[in-house]
Design an enzyme around this catalytic site. Structure first.
Site, PDB file in Angstrom:
ATOM      1  N   ARG A   1     -13.154   3.368   1.816  1.00  0.00           N
ATOM      2  CA  ARG A   1     -14.278   3.442   0.880  1.00  0.00           C
ATOM      3  C   ARG A   1     -15.388   4.223   1.566  1.00  0.00           C
ATOM      4  O   ARG A   1     -15.607   4.071   2.781  1.00  0.00           O
ATOM      5  CB  ARG A   1     -14.805   2.043   0.535  1.00  0.00           C
ATOM      6  CG  ARG A   1     -14.008   1.316  -0.536  1.00  0.00           C
ATOM      7  CD  ARG A   1     -14.137   1.951  -1.915  1.00  0.00           C
ATOM      8  NE  ARG A   1     -13.357   1.265  -2.935  1.00  0.00           N
ATOM      9  CZ  ARG A   1     -12.097   1.552  -3.259  1.00  0.00           C
ATOM     10  NH1 ARG A   1     -11.439   2.506  -2.622  1.00  0.00           N
ATOM     11  NH2 ARG A   1     -11.476   0.900  -4.222  1.00  0.00           N
TER      12      ARG A   1
ATOM     13  N   GLU B   1     -20.223   8.425  -4.563  1.00  0.00           N
ATOM     14  CA  GLU B   1     -19.249   8.996  -5.487  1.00  0.00           C
ATOM     15  C   GLU B   1     -19.790   8.740  -6.879  1.00  0.00           C
ATOM     16  O   GLU B   1     -20.389   7.681  -7.092  1.00  0.00           O
ATOM     17  CB  GLU B   1     -17.879   8.299  -5.370  1.00  0.00           C
ATOM     18  CG  GLU B   1     -17.107   8.683  -4.141  1.00  0.00           C
ATOM     19  CD  GLU B   1     -15.714   8.029  -4.074  1.00  0.00           C
ATOM     20  OE1 GLU B   1     -15.207   7.587  -5.119  1.00  0.00           O
ATOM     21  OE2 GLU B   1     -15.149   7.982  -2.988  1.00  0.00           O
TER      22      GLU B   1
ATOM     23  N   HIS C   1     -11.028  11.334  -3.517  1.00  0.00           N
ATOM     24  CA  HIS C   1     -10.602   9.939  -3.671  1.00  0.00           C
ATOM     25  C   HIS C   1      -9.274   9.861  -4.433  1.00  0.00           C
ATOM     26  O   HIS C   1      -9.180   9.189  -5.468  1.00  0.00           O
ATOM     27  CB  HIS C   1     -11.694   9.113  -4.360  1.00  0.00           C
ATOM     28  CG  HIS C   1     -11.486   7.629  -4.254  1.00  0.00           C
ATOM     29  ND1 HIS C   1     -12.519   6.729  -4.336  1.00  0.00           N
ATOM     30  CD2 HIS C   1     -10.364   6.881  -4.076  1.00  0.00           C
ATOM     31  CE1 HIS C   1     -12.044   5.489  -4.239  1.00  0.00           C
ATOM     32  NE2 HIS C   1     -10.727   5.566  -4.074  1.00  0.00           N
TER      33      HIS C   1
HETATM   34  N1  LIG Z   1      -8.483   6.234  -1.024  1.00  0.00           N
HETATM   35  C1  LIG Z   1      -7.728   5.582  -1.864  1.00  0.00           C
HETATM   36  O1  LIG Z   1      -7.230   6.119  -2.831  1.00  0.00           O
HETATM   37  C2  LIG Z   1      -7.452   4.128  -1.622  1.00  0.00           C
HETATM   38  C3  LIG Z   1      -6.242   3.572  -2.100  1.00  0.00           C
HETATM   39  C4  LIG Z   1      -5.978   2.224  -1.820  1.00  0.00           C
HETATM   40  C5  LIG Z   1      -6.908   1.445  -1.153  1.00  0.00           C
HETATM   41  N2  LIG Z   1      -8.080   2.015  -0.755  1.00  0.00           N
HETATM   42  C6  LIG Z   1      -9.071   1.212  -0.020  1.00  0.00           C
HETATM   43  O2  LIG Z   1      -8.479   0.768   1.164  1.00  0.00           O
HETATM   44  C7  LIG Z   1      -8.709  -0.616   1.310  1.00  0.00           C
HETATM   45  C8  LIG Z   1      -7.534  -1.229   2.031  1.00  0.00           C
HETATM   46  O3  LIG Z   1      -6.443  -1.250   1.143  1.00  0.00           O
HETATM   47  P1  LIG Z   1      -5.253  -2.276   1.350  1.00  0.00           P
HETATM   48  O4  LIG Z   1      -4.417  -2.158   0.138  1.00  0.00           O
HETATM   49  O5  LIG Z   1      -4.609  -2.076   2.658  1.00  0.00           O
HETATM   50  O6  LIG Z   1      -6.041  -3.655   1.350  1.00  0.00           O
HETATM   51  P2  LIG Z   1      -5.588  -4.994   2.052  1.00  0.00           P
HETATM   52  O7  LIG Z   1      -6.486  -6.049   1.554  1.00  0.00           O
HETATM   53  O8  LIG Z   1      -4.116  -5.175   1.889  1.00  0.00           O
HETATM   54  O9  LIG Z   1      -5.858  -4.754   3.611  1.00  0.00           O
HETATM   55  C9  LIG Z   1      -7.134  -4.661   4.166  1.00  0.00           C
HETATM   56  C10 LIG Z   1      -7.054  -5.158   5.600  1.00  0.00           C
HETATM   57  O10 LIG Z   1      -8.322  -4.920   6.217  1.00  0.00           O
HETATM   58  C11 LIG Z   1      -8.577  -6.044   7.043  1.00  0.00           C
HETATM   59  N3  LIG Z   1     -10.003  -6.140   7.348  1.00  0.00           N
HETATM   60  C12 LIG Z   1     -10.986  -6.714   6.613  1.00  0.00           C
HETATM   61  N4  LIG Z   1     -12.165  -6.623   7.258  1.00  0.00           N
HETATM   62  C13 LIG Z   1     -11.937  -5.977   8.412  1.00  0.00           C
HETATM   63  C14 LIG Z   1     -12.757  -5.560   9.492  1.00  0.00           C
HETATM   64  N5  LIG Z   1     -14.071  -5.822   9.536  1.00  0.00           N
HETATM   65  N6  LIG Z   1     -12.187  -4.876  10.514  1.00  0.00           N
HETATM   66  C15 LIG Z   1     -10.857  -4.592  10.505  1.00  0.00           C
HETATM   67  N7  LIG Z   1     -10.034  -4.989   9.521  1.00  0.00           N
HETATM   68  C16 LIG Z   1     -10.555  -5.662   8.479  1.00  0.00           C
HETATM   69  C17 LIG Z   1      -8.039  -7.229   6.259  1.00  0.00           C
HETATM   70  O11 LIG Z   1      -7.814  -8.361   7.107  1.00  0.00           O
HETATM   71  C18 LIG Z   1      -6.761  -6.654   5.688  1.00  0.00           C
HETATM   72  O12 LIG Z   1      -5.647  -6.882   6.534  1.00  0.00           O
HETATM   73  C19 LIG Z   1      -8.909  -1.141  -0.129  1.00  0.00           C
HETATM   74  O13 LIG Z   1      -9.699  -2.291  -0.157  1.00  0.00           O
HETATM   75  C20 LIG Z   1      -9.564   0.003  -0.809  1.00  0.00           C
HETATM   76  O14 LIG Z   1     -10.947  -0.119  -0.671  1.00  0.00           O
HETATM   77  C21 LIG Z   1      -8.372   3.325  -0.958  1.00  0.00           C
HETATM   78  O1  LIG Z   2      -8.748   0.872  -4.457  1.00  0.00           O
HETATM   79  C1  LIG Z   2      -7.892   1.589  -4.880  1.00  0.00           C
HETATM   80  O2  LIG Z   2      -6.838   1.139  -5.349  1.00  0.00           O
HETATM   81  C2  LIG Z   2      -8.047   3.080  -4.808  1.00  0.00           C
HETATM   82  O3  LIG Z   2      -9.230   3.438  -4.197  1.00  0.00           O
HETATM   83  C3  LIG Z   2      -7.812   3.754  -6.096  1.00  0.00           C
HETATM   84  O4  LIG Z   2      -7.171   4.967  -5.836  1.00  0.00           O
HETATM   85  C4  LIG Z   2      -9.046   3.985  -6.858  1.00  0.00           C
HETATM   86  O5  LIG Z   2      -8.735   4.887  -7.865  1.00  0.00           O
HETATM   87  P1  LIG Z   2      -9.535   4.957  -9.243  1.00  0.00           P
HETATM   88  O6  LIG Z   2      -9.527   3.632  -9.812  1.00  0.00           O
HETATM   89  O7  LIG Z   2     -10.925   5.329  -8.922  1.00  0.00           O
HETATM   90  O8  LIG Z   2      -8.785   5.950 -10.002  1.00  0.00           O
END
Ligand SMILES: NC(=O)c1ccc[n+]([C@@H]2O[C@H](COP(=O)([O-])OP(=O)(O)OC[C@H]3O[C@@H](n4cnc5c(N)ncnc54)[C@H](O)[C@@H]3O)[C@@H](O)[C@H]2O)c1
Ligand SMILES: O=C(O)[C@H](O)[C@H](O)COP(=O)(O)O
Length: 384
Positions: free
Chosen positions: A208, A237, A254
């Site tokens: 994020r 964003e 993103h």
């Molecule tokens: N760019 C994208 O398109 C995209 C896609 C999917 C997810 N994301 C982001 O990535 C994040 C992670 O996704 P995920 O599916 O792995 O989530 P998830 O909840 O499965 O994993 C997140 C991990 O981060 C750990 N965590 C929490 N606080 C922490 C800290 N201070 N230091 C280190 N680790 C910590 C948690 O314990 C957990 O294991 C989502 O919450 C979302 O914001 C972005």
């Molecule tokens: O958190 C997520 O799952 C991702 O950041 C996801 O790709 C967000 O995508 P959006 O909902 O903005 O299309």
């Protein structure tokens, strides 16, 4: 039953009209008025779910077809007895493939080997754990940091953040945006974070935008503490910062999680939860919704070429991350309103990107190690 769906929910009509009357509205335009007779609301991350939106409406169920949940005010929903769900892990594989594609492009541009490099993975949940596996497959040393997981697991291999930062050639963030509690992540990557990095490290943020202080990153890049960066998520964003874009070696709007499967899994998770919640029979034929992959097969001669070069060429044919980079740079106009509009438009019109598992590889003259790597990255590998 009436279901209001945000426009970017993939296959919203196909799925939810089987459960009730489905009205699709642009994500940022959904208002309380649209919900006056709605039973359920299905969104992605662009629709902020808060008291202003849902109070006084008959909505009983909210689903977000995303992994991240920082756009949802869970207290506001809880107080009103509204059930909500997300789609944990829906796009984790997509993000891990984005990361592999990015690493292979950086390697090629800057002329180093990934094998033997050390990568620090901050956040080892659904995304991070897949990143760990793929980086191991590429022969990288992987250091893991995840204090919340470390607190509940017997695994001794989780390391303190400062240790990971000091030892890693590459640092990649896969943490949720958390503002309170024992392990907040907002601005986790701040001035101190970048001071603690091994000088000349590579920094990647596909988590994020707000988990990084981008002014601190700009300073670290200017001072040489950070050599290269990959940025998929921005603060703010959709009106991303052009100065941050300029410093990025690879940038994208993103979309790390926007593989077709990543978006479809999000819709499936919400559909299943909605059917369970309202006790409806699940009748969506999901298999029929999967299009044929554009690149079902790649044949390549590996003779005399490094594994990383072969993988770069293969992955470039399936997911060309440099196209994403070019498109966001083209979208970076001076006017902020237009820039924000361009960012949203790029995401809305994102091409159909299929995951590696849809492509079968014929690797001529390949050593066993390369076959193993390709399989571990998710490809189907035809036997020699
Ligand atoms: N760019 C994208 O398109 C995209 C896609 C999917 C997810 N994301 C982001 O990535 C994040 C992670 O996704 P995920 O599916 O792995 O989530 P998830 O909840 O499965 O994993 C997140 C991990 O981060 C750990 N965590 C929490 N606080 C922490 C800290 N201070 N230091 C280190 N680790 C910590 C948690 O314990 C957990 O294991 C989502 O919450 C979302 O914001 C972005
Ligand atoms: O958190 C997520 O799952 C991702 O950041 C996801 O790709 C967000 O995508 P959006 O909902 O903005 O299309």
């Amino acid at each position: 039953m009436k279901i209001v769906c945000a426009e970017t929910v993939l296959l919203a009509q196909e799925a939810f009209s089987l459960a009730g009357k489905t009205v699709v509205i642009p994500d940022r335009e959904i208002t309380r008025d649209d919900l006056f007779d709605a039973d359920a609301l299905i969104v992605r991350s662009k629709t902020k779910i808060n008291a202003d939106l849902i109070s006084g409406t008959p909505v009983k169920f909210v689903g977000t077809a995303t992994a991240g949940t920082d756009h949802i005010d869970s207290d506001a929903l809880g107080k009103r007895g509204i059930y909500w769900c997300a789609a944990p892990g829906c796009n984790a594989n997509s993000v891990s493939e984005y990361l592999v594609a990015a690493l292979l492009v950086l390697r090629r541009r800057h002329g180093y080997d990934l094998e033997g490099k050390t990568i620090g993975v901050i956040g080892c949940g659904n995304v991070g754990s897949r990143v760990v596996k793929k980086c191991h497959a590429l022969g990288m040393n992987v250091l893991r940091n995840d204090p919340p997981l470390a607190a509940v697991s017997a695994d001794p291999d989780f390391l303190p953040l400062e240790h990971v930062l000091a030892e890693s050639d590459i640092v990649t963030l896969h943490i949720p945006l958390v503002k309170t509690g024992p392990w907040p992540t907002e601005r986790l990557a701040d001035y101190l974070f970048f001071e603690q990095l091994k000088p000349g490290a590579i920094f990647i943020n596909a988590a994020r935008g707000s988990v990084c202080d981008y002014d601190a990153l700009l300073a670290a890049k200017a001072g040489g503490a950070v050599a290269q960066t990959v940025i998929d998520v921005w603060n703010p964003e959709p009106a991303f910062r052009p100065d941050v874009l300029k410093l990025a070696d690879l940038a994208s709007p993103h979309i790390a999680g926007h593989s077709y499967e990543g978006k479809l899994n999000g819709t499936i998770a919400c559909y299943n939860e909605l059917c369970n919640f309202f006790e409806l029979r699940k009748s969506w034929d999901i298999a029929a919704s999967l299009p044929q992959p554009d690149v079902p097969h790649i044949e390549i001669d590996c003779n005399g070429r490094s594994d990383e070069e072969v993988l770069y060429e293969i992955i470039g044919q399936i997911y060309d991350i440099e196209t994403d980079d070019r498109l966001i740079r083209d979208a970076s106009v001076q006017n902020e309103v237009d820039r924000a509009r361009n960012f949203d438009a790029l995401r809305k019109s994102y091409r159909t990107r299929r995951e590696f598992k849809n492509t079968e590889l014929t690797l001529n003259n390949a050593a066993t190690a390369l076959r193993h790597k390709a399989k571990a990255l998710g490809f189907i590998v035809r036997e020699a």
